[in-house]
Design a protein around this motif. Structure first.
Motif, PDB file in Angstrom:
ATOM      1  N   ASN A   1     -18.749 -69.651  10.160  1.00  0.00           N
ATOM      2  CA  ASN A   1     -18.365 -68.431   9.445  1.00  0.00           C
ATOM      3  C   ASN A   1     -17.010 -68.545   8.767  1.00  0.00           C
ATOM      4  O   ASN A   1     -16.500 -67.558   8.236  1.00  0.00           O
ATOM      5  CB  ASN A   1     -18.346 -67.239  10.414  1.00  0.00           C
ATOM      6  CG  ASN A   1     -19.699 -66.990  11.040  1.00  0.00           C
ATOM      7  OD1 ASN A   1     -20.715 -67.040  10.364  1.00  0.00           O
ATOM      8  ND2 ASN A   1     -19.711 -66.721  12.346  1.00  0.00           N
TER       9      ASN A   1
ATOM     10  N   SER B   1     -13.003 -62.831  14.160  1.00  0.00           N
ATOM     11  CA  SER B   1     -13.994 -63.093  13.117  1.00  0.00           C
ATOM     12  C   SER B   1     -15.118 -62.050  13.155  1.00  0.00           C
ATOM     13  O   SER B   1     -15.585 -61.583  12.116  1.00  0.00           O
ATOM     14  CB  SER B   1     -14.560 -64.506  13.299  1.00  0.00           C
ATOM     15  OG  SER B   1     -15.561 -64.763  12.343  1.00  0.00           O
TER      16      SER B   1
ATOM     17  N   GLN C   1     -13.808 -58.833  11.755  1.00  0.00           N
ATOM     18  CA  GLN C   1     -13.640 -58.984  10.313  1.00  0.00           C
ATOM     19  C   GLN C   1     -14.987 -58.853   9.590  1.00  0.00           C
ATOM     20  O   GLN C   1     -15.096 -58.183   8.563  1.00  0.00           O
ATOM     21  CB  GLN C   1     -12.990 -60.325  10.020  1.00  0.00           C
ATOM     22  CG  GLN C   1     -12.692 -60.565   8.541  1.00  0.00           C
ATOM     23  CD  GLN C   1     -12.029 -61.912   8.318  1.00  0.00           C
ATOM     24  OE1 GLN C   1     -11.766 -62.638   9.264  1.00  0.00           O
ATOM     25  NE2 GLN C   1     -11.760 -62.235   7.068  1.00  0.00           N
ATOM     26  N   GLN C   2     -16.020 -59.479  10.155  1.00  0.00           N
ATOM     27  CA  GLN C   2     -17.347 -59.382   9.555  1.00  0.00           C
ATOM     28  C   GLN C   2     -17.872 -57.948   9.593  1.00  0.00           C
ATOM     29  O   GLN C   2     -18.479 -57.461   8.639  1.00  0.00           O
ATOM     30  CB  GLN C   2     -18.316 -60.306  10.295  1.00  0.00           C
ATOM     31  CG  GLN C   2     -18.063 -61.773  10.053  1.00  0.00           C
ATOM     32  CD  GLN C   2     -19.020 -62.650  10.834  1.00  0.00           C
ATOM     33  OE1 GLN C   2     -20.133 -62.212  11.179  1.00  0.00           O
ATOM     34  NE2 GLN C   2     -18.618 -63.864  11.130  1.00  0.00           N
ATOM     35  N   LYS C   3     -17.597 -57.262  10.725  1.00  0.00           N
ATOM     36  CA  LYS C   3     -18.068 -55.879  10.865  1.00  0.00           C
ATOM     37  C   LYS C   3     -17.403 -54.968   9.839  1.00  0.00           C
ATOM     38  O   LYS C   3     -18.060 -54.163   9.170  1.00  0.00           O
ATOM     39  CB  LYS C   3     -17.759 -55.378  12.288  1.00  0.00           C
ATOM     40  CG  LYS C   3     -18.202 -53.950  12.541  1.00  0.00           C
ATOM     41  CD  LYS C   3     -17.848 -53.519  13.956  1.00  0.00           C
ATOM     42  CE  LYS C   3     -18.227 -52.060  14.194  1.00  0.00           C
ATOM     43  NZ  LYS C   3     -17.842 -51.612  15.557  1.00  0.00           N
ATOM     44  N   VAL C   4     -16.056 -55.112   9.698  1.00  0.00           N
ATOM     45  CA  VAL C   4     -15.329 -54.289   8.723  1.00  0.00           C
ATOM     46  C   VAL C   4     -15.805 -54.586   7.315  1.00  0.00           C
ATOM     47  O   VAL C   4     -16.019 -53.681   6.501  1.00  0.00           O
ATOM     48  CB  VAL C   4     -13.806 -54.535   8.861  1.00  0.00           C
ATOM     49  CG1 VAL C   4     -13.047 -53.864   7.729  1.00  0.00           C
ATOM     50  CG2 VAL C   4     -13.307 -54.023  10.203  1.00  0.00           C
ATOM     51  N   SER C   5     -15.978 -55.865   7.025  1.00  0.00           N
ATOM     52  CA  SER C   5     -16.435 -56.260   5.693  1.00  0.00           C
ATOM     53  C   SER C   5     -17.823 -55.704   5.400  1.00  0.00           C
ATOM     54  O   SER C   5     -18.095 -55.209   4.302  1.00  0.00           O
ATOM     55  CB  SER C   5     -16.431 -57.781   5.585  1.00  0.00           C
ATOM     56  OG  SER C   5     -16.910 -58.195   4.330  1.00  0.00           O
ATOM     57  N   LYS C   6     -18.695 -55.749   6.400  1.00  0.00           N
ATOM     58  CA  LYS C   6     -20.055 -55.232   6.222  1.00  0.00           C
ATOM     59  C   LYS C   6     -20.042 -53.728   5.982  1.00  0.00           C
ATOM     60  O   LYS C   6     -20.735 -53.210   5.099  1.00  0.00           O
ATOM     61  CB  LYS C   6     -20.884 -55.563   7.467  1.00  0.00           C
ATOM     62  CG  LYS C   6     -22.334 -55.108   7.375  1.00  0.00           C
ATOM     63  CD  LYS C   6     -23.090 -55.471   8.646  1.00  0.00           C
ATOM     64  CE  LYS C   6     -24.535 -54.971   8.573  1.00  0.00           C
ATOM     65  NZ  LYS C   6     -25.266 -55.267   9.833  1.00  0.00           N
ATOM     66  N   GLN C   7     -19.235 -53.011   6.789  1.00  0.00           N
ATOM     67  CA  GLN C   7     -19.155 -51.559   6.620  1.00  0.00           C
ATOM     68  C   GLN C   7     -18.617 -51.210   5.244  1.00  0.00           C
ATOM     69  O   GLN C   7     -19.097 -50.271   4.597  1.00  0.00           O
ATOM     70  CB  GLN C   7     -18.267 -50.953   7.707  1.00  0.00           C
ATOM     71  CG  GLN C   7     -18.880 -50.981   9.100  1.00  0.00           C
ATOM     72  CD  GLN C   7     -17.922 -50.460  10.153  1.00  0.00           C
ATOM     73  OE1 GLN C   7     -16.732 -50.328   9.909  1.00  0.00           O
ATOM     74  NE2 GLN C   7     -18.445 -50.199  11.346  1.00  0.00           N
ATOM     75  N   LEU C   8     -17.589 -51.946   4.818  1.00  0.00           N
ATOM     76  CA  LEU C   8     -17.006 -51.673   3.501  1.00  0.00           C
ATOM     77  C   LEU C   8     -18.015 -51.919   2.397  1.00  0.00           C
ATOM     78  O   LEU C   8     -18.149 -51.101   1.467  1.00  0.00           O
ATOM     79  CB  LEU C   8     -15.767 -52.549   3.315  1.00  0.00           C
ATOM     80  CG  LEU C   8     -14.959 -52.320   2.031  1.00  0.00           C
ATOM     81  CD1 LEU C   8     -14.434 -50.898   1.989  1.00  0.00           C
ATOM     82  CD2 LEU C   8     -13.802 -53.306   1.950  1.00  0.00           C
ATOM     83  N   ASN C   9     -18.763 -53.015   2.495  1.00  0.00           N
ATOM     84  CA  ASN C   9     -19.771 -53.313   1.478  1.00  0.00           C
ATOM     85  C   ASN C   9     -20.869 -52.255   1.461  1.00  0.00           C
ATOM     86  O   ASN C   9     -21.323 -51.835   0.389  1.00  0.00           O
ATOM     87  CB  ASN C   9     -20.385 -54.695   1.733  1.00  0.00           C
ATOM     88  CG  ASN C   9     -19.401 -55.818   1.456  1.00  0.00           C
ATOM     89  OD1 ASN C   9     -18.477 -55.658   0.658  1.00  0.00           O
ATOM     90  ND2 ASN C   9     -19.584 -56.951   2.125  1.00  0.00           N
TER      91      ASN C   9
END
Length: 788
Positions: free
Chosen positions: A151, A214, A217-225
């Motif tokens: 990742n 990590s 970070q992936q969770k925040v990025s996914k929610q933002l997207n």
């Protein structure tokens, strides 16, 4: 950390190394990397290294921002590196390629100036590199690292293959740790760890933390997207819906149109008339024309929301039942018979005359006597909604009349907010602490209250935010105060005052039995099987611990007892249940009683007299003390007296001088005040005292002192003294009588003009007290001394 002996001298690495300072983070053994050398000290260190076979020592500095470095600026453990290649750059700096070899510890600094040269001893790793435990840990470490690298774009395929080709466990831990984003101090700790197992464990811990970071970070990025995609999708759908509605000739599908329709339907149900209807329709029309992204959009929407939630016509049916009202008052309150009678009289008038105008009651009394709870009982008896708010310390007029809508964050005043909450035109509004209103540059809240509480004005009350006439004439207003002195007279003139004087010790005992103890038991998780009170204990609490007029402190003491009982029950420390609370056991739960026999208020010598005083917390007794000092005459006052009380003391002094000059038996008495300075003191000097009602008390103290006669024991007095010896009326006789009863006073001298007030004092209070109404100070002096 354990260390092994120096590496044998035959190895190629020298025992002295020039030092290159590392600023950002340490470098681990077994790594090939380039380094930029641009400082004079490091350039000279590279020259020294070339002279000694190309070896250099890499040491991390403790503080990277230090400009001048000493030997204390470096960590003790570093890594030796071999300079493999050197490239000279045009600006005079160097680019070197190094291969790190082994850990070392600094033995001493050979040179005292830069570039530093250090004597070192090389450090070997501790542990069996071929043990199965270390092999398992390496396998686990590589597995965890694989999941992180998948990742993370930083870990390319070449780096993954290099890690797999490393065959030493310690080097694997070093290489992986050097790739992670870790604080420089923690990296230095890894450099200093020689035990291979410990180093692998620490590397595993770092990887676990990296995995968690990590994952987040992936969770925040996914929610933002997802949020961006949803917002974009909704935007396109709304635009398509608008286009479809426009094609069909329908414009009410967007949120704004739906809001407009909601307001229009709600306003139509209100059946508004006159000015209110015109203004609301004008605001609604403005709302339909304004864009949702405008700053005024939310202002108008909030305003219309307030309009449709206010009770313009909603009224609860009021069926007044006097019998039920009496039952509710008796259930909620013990004693206070005169107060209950006044309230029932008011309810009777409301029953016969269906008009609420003039319905403004002011309950005045000390803290804890039940003013707020009486207001709730009145609301219950009337079957109305109840809304309470405090104006104590309020300094802003806008809290009463609201802010104008032109201000950011504007809100309606307390009364319109209350009407919105109760949703009824005829609630009971309780205005607490009306005697503690303040005044500031923001206006006078007391002046704003005049419009609200005036029956001739509140039918068309205008809140600054609402800016429409709203009828408050059906609201029943109940105000509470501790004293009337600080209420502005125009405001007081609009209210009917009902006084709550306080409770005797017998009433406190009954209130405790009926209300306080059951409530406190429930609050403490106890019941009647856990604790039982003797009546003597309850009375002792009232006399020795809670002598104030109200019940608030009494309730706190009962709560304290129950907390201690609850502790005993929870810890199984109780010998038997229920635990008996007796007068003798009170000190175990409440410590020593602050009020004993009032020794300080007993007459022990001439010049001492007990006076009665009224305070905002109920009646109290004052000991007036006077002593004479040799001198040329004069009066000295102590005890934190107010201006009015100081004037009363001056009048008392003048009268006493005149009395002794005319009626003194001999020259010593007649000239007493000329030859002595009188010091008059009232104990509890930190407590402010004021008012004229101690006039006869202070005069009696001075006359007792001059005559050398001790005042009769068990005697107290209250009354204002005029300059010619008249005794004038005072206030608060009931509260003062309660204070006299608590002190077990037998005789009380009162002004003759207050004789009518004796009717308001309950018979059980007057039972053991002999009242002496007087109109002249001469009669007071006749009652002062025992017959010889």
């Amino acid at each position: 950390m354990q260390e092994k002996n120096l590496i044998p001298a035959q190895l190629a690495m020298p025992m002295r190394l020039p030092v290159i300072a590392l600023l950002n983070k340490p470098i681990f053994p077994g790594i090939f990397l380039p380094m930029m050398i641009n400082t004079p000290a490091d350039l000279r260190a590279v020259e020294l290294a070339e002279e000694a076979g190309g070896f250099v020592g890499l040491l991390l500095v403790k503080e990277s921002h230090e400009e001048t470095r000493t030997k204390e600026s470096f960590y003790e453990v570093g890594v030796v590196a071999k300079i493999m290649k050197k490239v000279n750059l045009p600006d005079g700096s160097l680019n070197i390629f190094i291969a790190t070899q082994k850990r070392f510890r600094v033995v001493k600094f050979v040179s005292k100036e830069v570039p530093f040269v250090v004597a070192v001893k090389y450090l070997d790793e501790i542990g069996d590199k071929n043990s199965n435990e270390l092999k398992a840990m390496v396998r686990s470490l590589l597995q965890e690292m694989k999941s992180v690298s998948e990742n993370n774009p930083f870990f390319n395929e070449e780096i993954r293959l290099n890690m797999l080709n490393i065959d030493e466990p310690g080097k694997i831990a070093d290489v992986i740790t050097s790739m992670l984003n870790i604080d420089r101090e923690k990296l230095q700790e890894m450099v200093e760890i020689l035990d291979i197992k410990e180093r692998l464990e620490r590397a595993l811990m770092f990887i676990k933390r990296e995995q968690e970071v990590s994952r987040i970070q992936q969770k925040v990025s996914k929610q933002l997207n997802e949020r961006i995609e949803k917002s974009q999708r909704e935007y396109f759908l709304r635009e398509e819906l608008k286009a479809i509605k426009a094609e069909l000739g329908e414009n009410n599908g967007d949120p704004k149109s739906m809001e407009v329709e909601r307001f229009r339907e709600a306003i139509a149900k209100l059946e508004l008339t006159g000015e209110v209807k015109e203004q609301v329709e004008r605001e609604l029309e403005k709302f339909t024309m304004i864009e949702p992204n405008s700053s005024e959009y939310s202002v108008i929407r909030n305003y219309l929301d307030l309009i449709i939630t206010l009770p313009w016509h909603a009224t609860l049916n009021e069926a007044i039942d006097l019998a039920k009202g009496r039952q509710i008052l008796d259930e909620d309150h013990y004693g206070l018979e005169d107060v209950k009678e006044r309230i029932l009289e008011y309810l009777a008038v409301r029953k016969l005359k269906q008009d609420a105008k003039g319905s403004i009651i002011c309950l005045v009394g000390p803290p804890g006597v039940g003013k707020t709870s009486i207001g709730r009982s009145i609301a219950r008896a009337l079957g109305r909604e109840f809304f309470r708010f405090s104006v104590g310390g309020m300094r802003d007029e806008a809290e009463i009349k609201g802010h104008r809508r032109t201000y950011v964050g504007a809100m309606p005043g307390k009364f319109i907010q209350g009407m919105k909450v109760v949703k009824s035109r005829n609630p009971v509004f309780m205005i607490d602490e009306i005697d503690k209103l303040g005044v500031s540059y923001q206006g006078d809240p007391a002046g704003a209250l005049l419009e609200v509480l005036d029956p001739e004005q509140n039918a068309t009350f205008r809140d600054n935010y609402l800016d429409l006439p709203f009828d408050l004439s059906d609201v029943m207003f109940i105000a509470t105060a501790n004293t009337l002195d600080t209420i502005p007279h125009p405001l007081l003139d609009r209210m009917e005052v009902i006084r709550l004087s306080g409770y005797t010790e017998d009433e406190k005992v009954e209130i405790a039995k009926r209300y306080i103890i059951p409530k406190s038991l429930k609050k403490s998780g106890l019941d009647k099987t856990h604790v039982r009170y003797d009546r003597s204990a309850l009375k002792a609490i009232a006399l020795g611990y809670a002598r104030e007029a109200g019940m608030r402190h009494y309730e706190q003491l009962i709560d304290r007892i129950h907390r201690k009982v609850a502790k005993k029950v929870a810890l199984n420390e109780a010998e038997e249940l229920p635990i008996k609370i007796t007068e003798s056991s009170l000190e175990i739960y409440l410590k020593r009683a602050p009020f004993k026999d009032e020794e300080t208020k007993k007459i022990t010598r001439p010049g001492m007299v007990v006076g009665l005083a009224w305070t905002a917390f109920g009646g109290d007794t004052l000991m007036i003390e006077a002593v004479a000092l040799p001198g040329k005459g004069g009066l000295q006052l102590t005890g934190q007296m107010g201006d009015v009380m100081k004037e009363s003391a001056t009048i008392a002094y003048t009268y006493a001088r005149l009395y002794l000059a005319n009626k003194g038996k001999d020259s010593d008495q007649r000239d007493f005040f000329d030859k002595h300075t009188i010091h008059l003191h009232i104990p509890a000097g930190a407590t402010p005292k004021d008012g004229p009602s101690a006039g006869i008390t202070m005069a009696s103290a001075m006359i007792s002192l001059a005559l050398g006669k001790q005042v009769k024991k068990g005697l107290a007095m209250t009354g204002e003294l005029s300059l010619v010896g008249n005794v004038l009326a005072i206030g608060g006789l009931k509260e003062k009588s309660l204070a006299a009863r608590r002190l077990k006073i037998k005789e009380v001298i009162i002004p003759k003009a207050n004789t009518k007030d004796l009717q308001e004092i309950p018979e059980h209070v007057k039972e053991n007290i002999l009242f002496h109404p007087v109109d002249r100070m001469d009669k007071v002096i006749e009652l002062l001394f025992s017959e010889e």
